[in-house]
Design an enzyme around this catalytic site. Structure first.
Site, PDB file in Angstrom:
ATOM      1  N   PHE A  73     -11.771  -0.982   5.059  1.00 50.23           N
ATOM      2  CA  PHE A  73     -10.751  -0.183   5.734  1.00 50.23           C
ATOM      3  C   PHE A  73     -10.728  -0.461   7.233  1.00 50.23           C
ATOM      4  CE2 PHE A  73      -9.483   3.639   2.906  1.00 50.23           C
ATOM      5  CZ  PHE A  73      -9.349   2.814   1.812  1.00 50.23           C
TER       6      PHE A  73
ATOM      7  N   ASP B 260       0.861  -1.185   0.000  1.00 49.01           N
ATOM      8  CA  ASP B 260       0.000   0.000   0.000  1.00 49.01           C
ATOM      9  C   ASP B 260       0.899   1.237   0.000  1.00 49.01           C
ATOM     10  OD1 ASP B 260      -2.337   1.448   0.050  1.00 49.01           O
ATOM     11  OD2 ASP B 260      -2.658   1.252   2.194  1.00 49.01           O
TER      12      ASP B 260
ATOM     13  N   THR C 187     -13.178   0.815  -3.041  1.00 51.49           N
ATOM     14  CA  THR C 187     -12.443   1.290  -1.879  1.00 51.49           C
ATOM     15  C   THR C 187     -13.349   2.095  -0.948  1.00 51.49           C
ATOM     16  OG1 THR C 187     -10.403   2.427  -1.229  1.00 51.49           O
ATOM     17  CG2 THR C 187     -11.629   3.380  -3.059  1.00 51.49           C
TER      18      THR C 187
ATOM     19  N   LYS D  27      -9.750   1.719  -9.137  1.00 55.58           N
ATOM     20  CA  LYS D  27     -10.218   1.947  -7.772  1.00 55.58           C
ATOM     21  C   LYS D  27     -11.333   2.980  -7.769  1.00 55.58           C
ATOM     22  CE  LYS D  27      -7.524   1.923  -3.662  1.00 55.58           C
ATOM     23  NZ  LYS D  27      -6.312   2.361  -2.959  1.00 55.58           N
TER      24      LYS D  27
ATOM     25  N   GLU E 122      -6.603   4.810  -8.903  1.00 54.36           N
ATOM     26  CA  GLU E 122      -7.854   5.370  -8.394  1.00 54.36           C
ATOM     27  C   GLU E 122      -8.476   6.415  -9.315  1.00 54.36           C
ATOM     28  OE1 GLU E 122      -9.652   6.513  -4.061  1.00 54.36           O
ATOM     29  OE2 GLU E 122      -7.793   5.415  -4.364  1.00 54.36           O
TER      30      GLU E 122
END
Length: 318
Positions: free
Chosen positions: A177, A16, A155, A131, A95
């Site tokens: 998350f 990440d 996400t 994403k 993303e």
């Protein structure tokens, strides 16, 4: 073996980060990026060439300064992804602009543009996960993209409402998350810490994993946003876990025996009933979860704010 080495035998480990050196060091299978990680990486002098390449590319495309800025931002994301794919063997997540989180058509257009830019670099769409924030509009966009063979990573996921809608949309992968859920409950309870055994973020991913496996959903579960190594080890066996360089290093330096906590063929006495959601039911179920409602909105705002900061840096160069 270190805990990290043992974890890799149970779970796909994903980096990440936007930092290439960290990715090389810990040898993950995949990598994920987001606007905040790219913004942080561009503060490092060694990544200036990727910005310059994107600026030159945008200048060749004509149009207004704002059109050039949009082109440059897309190209910068793809530049980072392209470099990462020289290191990781499988996939990179790129993303969509968080400001498009409530616009299905704009999300579709942006995703297709990113895939085209990757194709121009000779990278097939199978190597990319687009994403998208787990709003209703984002999930509907992902459902369409998946039918086009463009795989998506949903996400900013904090709730079962988002989990179920993503599964029904047949998206490739979700990123619940853990750490941000932990943060919310820590603040809500006015405590300094929550033990891993009681961590609501860990419990959330455990529930999601079991729900998907019980009902045969193919959507991959990738725990994300960790605050401490214990959250990661509690989720050993999850399909994927995306981990920051700091925690990858910590796990790599830890010894001991790692127990696989999540197993697709051993769900214990899990018996959550299967649920189907239309838009109204989704919005109500999400609304009833104060934590998820707040963290989704906050996450979109934070990613959008970092995009604005990055745009300010790029605008000076255009």
């Amino acid at each position: 073996m270190s805990l990290l080495e043992q974890l890799k035998t149970m779970t796909v480990v994903v980096a990440d980060t936007g930092d290439f050196e960290s990715i090389k060091e810990f040898k993950p299978r995949d990598a994920t990026t987001n606007p905040s990680l790219i913004l942080a990486a561009t503060e490092d002098e060694k990544y200036q060439r990727l910005i310059e390449q994107a600026v030159v590319y945008a200048k060749t495309k004509g149009g207004s300064k704002e059109e050039k800025l949009t082109i440059c931002m897309d190209k910068l994301s793809v530049n980072f992804g392209t470099e990462i794919l020289k290191i990781v063997p499988k996939r990179v997540s790129t993303e969509v602009d968080a400001r498009l989180s409530f616009d299905t058509e704009a999300t579709l257009a942006k995703a297709r543009q990113l895939i085209k830019l990757y194709a121009d670099e000779g990278i097939p769409k199978e190597k990319i996960l687009i994403k998208v924030a787990s709003t209703w509009e984002g999930i509907k966009a992902a459902e369409i993209l998946e039918k086009e063979g463009i795989h998506c990573n949903l996400t900013l996921l904090f709730s079962m409402a988002q989990t179920i809608a993503c599964a029904e949309a047949k998206v490739q992968l979700i990123s619940p998350f853990v750490g941000r859920i932990y943060d919310w409950y820590k603040k809500d309870r006015s405590v300094d810490d929550i033990p891993v055994s009681e961590d609501p973020g860990v419990a959330s991913v455990t529930e999601i994993f079991k729900y998907y496996k019980k009902y045969g959903y193919k959507t991959e579960v990738m725990g994300a946003s960790f605050r401490k190594a214990g959250e990661i080890t509690e989720l050993a066996g999850c399909d994927l876990l995306t981990i920051s360089p700091k925690l990858l290093k910590e796990l790599d330096e830890m010894d001991g025996t790692l127990e696989q906590k999540l197993k697709a063929d051993d769900l214990g006495d899990y018996n959550q009933p299967k649920i189907s959601l239309d838009e109204k039911a989704f919005r109500w179920m999400l609304n009833e979860d104060a934590m998820a409602t707040e963290k989704l909105a906050e996450g979109i705002r934070k990613f959008a704010a970092d995009i604005v900061k990055l745009e300010a840096k790029i605008r000076e160069k255009l």
